[in-house]
Motif scaffolding. Structure first.
Motif, PDB file in Angstrom:
ATOM      1  N   SER A  50       1.913 -10.171  -7.871  1.00 51.45           N
ATOM      2  CA  SER A  50       2.820  -9.035  -7.823  1.00 51.45           C
ATOM      3  C   SER A  50       4.230  -9.510  -8.121  1.00 51.45           C
ATOM      4  O   SER A  50       4.653 -10.569  -7.674  1.00 51.45           O
ATOM      5  CB  SER A  50       2.772  -8.387  -6.438  1.00 51.45           C
ATOM      6  OG  SER A  50       3.758  -7.388  -6.320  1.00 51.45           O
ATOM      7  N   GLY A  69       6.806  -7.842  -7.140  1.00 52.52           N
ATOM      8  CA  GLY A  69       7.656  -7.334  -6.073  1.00 52.52           C
ATOM      9  C   GLY A  69       6.774  -6.626  -5.080  1.00 52.52           C
ATOM     10  O   GLY A  69       5.578  -6.858  -5.021  1.00 52.52           O
ATOM     11  N   LYS A  70       7.350  -5.697  -4.335  1.00 51.09           N
ATOM     12  CA  LYS A  70       6.569  -5.003  -3.324  1.00 51.09           C
ATOM     13  C   LYS A  70       5.833  -3.807  -3.930  1.00 51.09           C
ATOM     14  O   LYS A  70       5.823  -2.722  -3.406  1.00 51.09           O
ATOM     15  CB  LYS A  70       7.475  -4.526  -2.199  1.00 51.09           C
ATOM     16  CG  LYS A  70       8.085  -5.663  -1.402  1.00 51.09           C
ATOM     17  CD  LYS A  70       8.908  -5.128  -0.250  1.00 51.09           C
ATOM     18  CE  LYS A  70       9.531  -6.268   0.523  1.00 51.09           C
ATOM     19  NZ  LYS A  70      10.354  -5.773   1.651  1.00 51.09           N
ATOM     20  N   GLU A  71       5.229  -4.026  -5.074  1.00 44.64           N
ATOM     21  CA  GLU A  71       4.557  -2.931  -5.742  1.00 44.64           C
ATOM     22  C   GLU A  71       3.653  -3.487  -6.821  1.00 44.64           C
ATOM     23  O   GLU A  71       3.779  -4.611  -7.251  1.00 44.64           O
ATOM     24  CB  GLU A  71       5.589  -1.996  -6.361  1.00 44.64           C
ATOM     25  CG  GLU A  71       6.537  -2.687  -7.334  1.00 44.64           C
ATOM     26  CD  GLU A  71       7.630  -1.789  -7.843  1.00 44.64           C
ATOM     27  OE1 GLU A  71       8.504  -1.406  -7.057  1.00 44.64           O
ATOM     28  OE2 GLU A  71       7.596  -1.467  -9.038  1.00 44.64           O
ATOM     29  N   LYS A  72       2.732  -2.676  -7.270  1.00 38.62           N
ATOM     30  CA  LYS A  72       1.889  -2.963  -8.417  1.00 38.62           C
ATOM     31  C   LYS A  72       1.238  -4.334  -8.375  1.00 38.62           C
ATOM     32  O   LYS A  72       1.672  -5.276  -9.052  1.00 38.62           O
ATOM     33  CB  LYS A  72       2.671  -2.784  -9.718  1.00 38.62           C
ATOM     34  CG  LYS A  72       3.143  -1.354  -9.921  1.00 38.62           C
ATOM     35  CD  LYS A  72       3.791  -1.157 -11.274  1.00 38.62           C
ATOM     36  CE  LYS A  72       4.276   0.275 -11.420  1.00 38.62           C
ATOM     37  NZ  LYS A  72       4.913   0.526 -12.727  1.00 38.62           N
ATOM     38  N   LEU A  73       0.216  -4.430  -7.582  1.00 32.88           N
ATOM     39  CA  LEU A  73      -0.580  -5.645  -7.504  1.00 32.88           C
ATOM     40  C   LEU A  73      -1.553  -5.676  -8.668  1.00 32.88           C
ATOM     41  O   LEU A  73      -2.226  -4.691  -8.951  1.00 32.88           O
ATOM     42  CB  LEU A  73      -1.339  -5.616  -6.179  1.00 32.88           C
ATOM     43  CG  LEU A  73      -1.947  -6.905  -5.645  1.00 32.88           C
ATOM     44  CD1 LEU A  73      -0.876  -7.914  -5.338  1.00 32.88           C
ATOM     45  CD2 LEU A  73      -2.779  -6.605  -4.418  1.00 32.88           C
ATOM     46  N   PHE A  74      -1.626  -6.821  -9.347  1.00 32.82           N
ATOM     47  CA  PHE A  74      -2.527  -6.974 -10.480  1.00 32.82           C
ATOM     48  C   PHE A  74      -3.575  -8.024 -10.145  1.00 32.82           C
ATOM     49  O   PHE A  74      -3.246  -9.093  -9.641  1.00 32.82           O
ATOM     50  CB  PHE A  74      -1.752  -7.385 -11.731  1.00 32.82           C
ATOM     51  CG  PHE A  74      -0.803  -6.326 -12.212  1.00 32.82           C
ATOM     52  CD1 PHE A  74       0.523  -6.331 -11.819  1.00 32.82           C
ATOM     53  CD2 PHE A  74      -1.248  -5.308 -13.039  1.00 32.82           C
ATOM     54  CE1 PHE A  74       1.401  -5.346 -12.243  1.00 32.82           C
ATOM     55  CE2 PHE A  74      -0.380  -4.313 -13.469  1.00 32.82           C
ATOM     56  CZ  PHE A  74       0.940  -4.332 -13.072  1.00 32.82           C
ATOM     57  N   TYR A 101       6.127   3.645  -1.529  1.00 36.37           N
ATOM     58  CA  TYR A 101       5.401   3.780  -2.781  1.00 36.37           C
ATOM     59  C   TYR A 101       3.907   3.740  -2.469  1.00 36.37           C
ATOM     60  O   TYR A 101       3.479   3.133  -1.491  1.00 36.37           O
ATOM     61  CB  TYR A 101       5.801   2.705  -3.793  1.00 36.37           C
ATOM     62  CG  TYR A 101       5.954   1.333  -3.213  1.00 36.37           C
ATOM     63  CD1 TYR A 101       7.158   0.936  -2.650  1.00 36.37           C
ATOM     64  CD2 TYR A 101       4.899   0.439  -3.220  1.00 36.37           C
ATOM     65  CE1 TYR A 101       7.293  -0.322  -2.094  1.00 36.37           C
ATOM     66  CE2 TYR A 101       5.027  -0.815  -2.668  1.00 36.37           C
ATOM     67  CZ  TYR A 101       6.234  -1.192  -2.106  1.00 36.37           C
ATOM     68  OH  TYR A 101       6.362  -2.418  -1.552  1.00 36.37           O
ATOM     69  N   MET A 161      -0.208   3.811  -4.107  1.00 43.07           N
ATOM     70  CA  MET A 161      -1.030   3.436  -5.239  1.00 43.07           C
ATOM     71  C   MET A 161      -2.484   3.800  -5.013  1.00 43.07           C
ATOM     72  O   MET A 161      -2.956   3.834  -3.879  1.00 43.07           O
ATOM     73  CB  MET A 161      -0.948   1.920  -5.466  1.00 43.07           C
ATOM     74  CG  MET A 161       0.397   1.434  -5.953  1.00 43.07           C
ATOM     75  SD  MET A 161       0.460  -0.362  -6.021  1.00 43.07           S
ATOM     76  CE  MET A 161       1.132  -0.702  -4.399  1.00 43.07           C
ATOM     77  N   TYR A 177      -6.162   2.395  -6.621  1.00 40.08           N
ATOM     78  CA  TYR A 177      -6.852   1.431  -7.460  1.00 40.08           C
ATOM     79  C   TYR A 177      -8.286   1.886  -7.659  1.00 40.08           C
ATOM     80  O   TYR A 177      -8.887   2.536  -6.795  1.00 40.08           O
ATOM     81  CB  TYR A 177      -6.862   0.042  -6.807  1.00 40.08           C
ATOM     82  CG  TYR A 177      -5.560  -0.699  -6.917  1.00 40.08           C
ATOM     83  CD1 TYR A 177      -4.506  -0.425  -6.045  1.00 40.08           C
ATOM     84  CD2 TYR A 177      -5.366  -1.662  -7.907  1.00 40.08           C
ATOM     85  CE1 TYR A 177      -3.309  -1.090  -6.143  1.00 40.08           C
ATOM     86  CE2 TYR A 177      -4.172  -2.342  -8.011  1.00 40.08           C
ATOM     87  CZ  TYR A 177      -3.151  -2.050  -7.125  1.00 40.08           C
ATOM     88  OH  TYR A 177      -1.957  -2.711  -7.237  1.00 40.08           O
ATOM     89  N   LEU A 230      -5.110  -0.986 -11.273  1.00 39.73           N
ATOM     90  CA  LEU A 230      -4.170   0.035 -10.825  1.00 39.73           C
ATOM     91  C   LEU A 230      -4.389   1.314 -11.617  1.00 39.73           C
ATOM     92  O   LEU A 230      -4.312   1.325 -12.840  1.00 39.73           O
ATOM     93  CB  LEU A 230      -2.735  -0.465 -11.012  1.00 39.73           C
ATOM     94  CG  LEU A 230      -1.635   0.470 -10.550  1.00 39.73           C
ATOM     95  CD1 LEU A 230      -1.715   0.721  -9.051  1.00 39.73           C
ATOM     96  CD2 LEU A 230      -0.264  -0.102 -10.916  1.00 39.73           C
ATOM     97  N   TYR A 286       0.295   5.227  -9.605  1.00 40.23           N
ATOM     98  CA  TYR A 286       1.390   4.671  -8.814  1.00 40.23           C
ATOM     99  C   TYR A 286       2.472   5.733  -8.689  1.00 40.23           C
ATOM    100  O   TYR A 286       2.870   6.344  -9.682  1.00 40.23           O
ATOM    101  CB  TYR A 286       1.943   3.440  -9.518  1.00 40.23           C
ATOM    102  CG  TYR A 286       3.239   2.925  -8.960  1.00 40.23           C
ATOM    103  CD1 TYR A 286       4.459   3.291  -9.529  1.00 40.23           C
ATOM    104  CD2 TYR A 286       3.252   2.070  -7.872  1.00 40.23           C
ATOM    105  CE1 TYR A 286       5.649   2.820  -9.014  1.00 40.23           C
ATOM    106  CE2 TYR A 286       4.431   1.596  -7.356  1.00 40.23           C
ATOM    107  CZ  TYR A 286       5.630   1.975  -7.930  1.00 40.23           C
ATOM    108  OH  TYR A 286       6.807   1.501  -7.420  1.00 40.23           O
ATOM    109  N   GLY A 328       2.882  -2.916   2.097  1.00 38.07           N
ATOM    110  CA  GLY A 328       3.811  -3.862   2.696  1.00 38.07           C
ATOM    111  C   GLY A 328       3.771  -5.174   1.929  1.00 38.07           C
ATOM    112  O   GLY A 328       3.300  -5.247   0.808  1.00 38.07           O
ATOM    113  N   PHE A 356      -0.227  -6.244   1.148  1.00 34.79           N
ATOM    114  CA  PHE A 356      -1.170  -5.412   0.409  1.00 34.79           C
ATOM    115  C   PHE A 356      -2.551  -5.404   1.047  1.00 34.79           C
ATOM    116  O   PHE A 356      -3.496  -5.972   0.511  1.00 34.79           O
ATOM    117  CB  PHE A 356      -1.307  -5.897  -1.036  1.00 34.79           C
ATOM    118  CG  PHE A 356      -0.134  -5.564  -1.905  1.00 34.79           C
ATOM    119  CD1 PHE A 356       0.868  -6.494  -2.123  1.00 34.79           C
ATOM    120  CD2 PHE A 356      -0.022  -4.338  -2.507  1.00 34.79           C
ATOM    121  CE1 PHE A 356       1.959  -6.200  -2.925  1.00 34.79           C
ATOM    122  CE2 PHE A 356       1.060  -4.027  -3.322  1.00 34.79           C
ATOM    123  CZ  PHE A 356       2.047  -4.959  -3.530  1.00 34.79           C
TER     124      PHE A 356
END
Lengths: 111, 108
Positions: free
Chosen positions: A94, A96-101, B32, B34, B36, B46, B49, B93, B96
């Motif tokens: 990631s 940042g604190k968003e969008k985990l890949f 935010y 999400m 998945y 993802l 979002y 957080g 995740f």
């Protein structure tokens, strides 16, 4: 192509053996994660690292070890202390604190 | 660490049906959200979002966030067999955390 590469796709471990799962990313992400997934179960966090040379235990760190010597690499070692290692292992990163890949995963089985 | 609760499923619907998947969260600090999608023996991808209350649409998929109720939903219109997968809504957080997700099967 940018992304996360896990290798190998399949791995077999003999009793008493340590094995290492590879995870490499070229997304320039600071944070990297390792999850374990058992059949029909959710993802459980093993270890995570938010910056090079630093990492923290997740919920199920016992029997596992990691290192973060380079930003792009976060290998996971399944040690002989992990008595039930058979599972699907997923690496993620990631920015940042968003969008985990996520990577495509490694299936580890015990011989 | 269970700051997100997800309807466990499994869910089985006929092709063309509208699907509703739901999560509730307890931490009002979440900013935010999400969704998945995970196919069997693949890494989660993802799907949606958003960081605000209201709806976000992407093709057949709509993510809905209600911050006042701490409720998030994913709607799938005209569901297809290719939508058969497990859908996950993680907390967002530092760590995740994911639940078991909701398994969806769309029957041709």
């Amino acid at each position: 192509d940018g992304g996360i590469t896990q290798s190998p796709k399949y791995l077999f471990r003999k009793e008493g053996q340590n094995v290492t799962l590879s995870c490499e990313q070229n997304l320039n992400h600071d944070a990297m994660y390792w999850y374990r997934q058992d059949p029909g179960q959710g993802l459980r966090l093993i270890y995570y690292s938010q910056i090079v040379n630093d990492f923290q235990k997740g919920d199920i760190a016992e029997g596992y070890s990691v290192s973060r010597e380079k930003k792009e690499s976060f290998p996971l070692t399944v040690t002989s202390a992990q008595k039930n290692p058979t599972a699907f292992y997923l690496c993620a990163s990631s920015g940042g604190k968003e969008k985990l890949f996520f990577g495509s995963g490694t299936q580890l089985s015990v011989l | 660490q269970k700051e997100v609760e997800q309807d466990p499923g499994p869910l089985s619907v006929p092709e063309g049906a509208i699907v509703s998947l739901n999560c509730t969260y307890s931490n009002s600090a979440f900013q935010y959200f999400m969704w998945y999608r995970q196919y069997s023996r693949k890494g989660p991808e993802l799907l949606m979002y958003t960081y605000s209350s209201g709806n976000k649409e992407d093709g057949r998929f709509t993510a809905q966030v209600d911050k006042s109720s701490k409720y998030i939903s994913l709607f799938i219109r005209d569901s297809q067999p290719s939508d058969s997968a497990t859908y996950l809504c993680p907390n967002t957080g530092n760590q995740f955390y994911f639940g078991t997700g909701t398994s969806l099967t769309v029957i041709p």
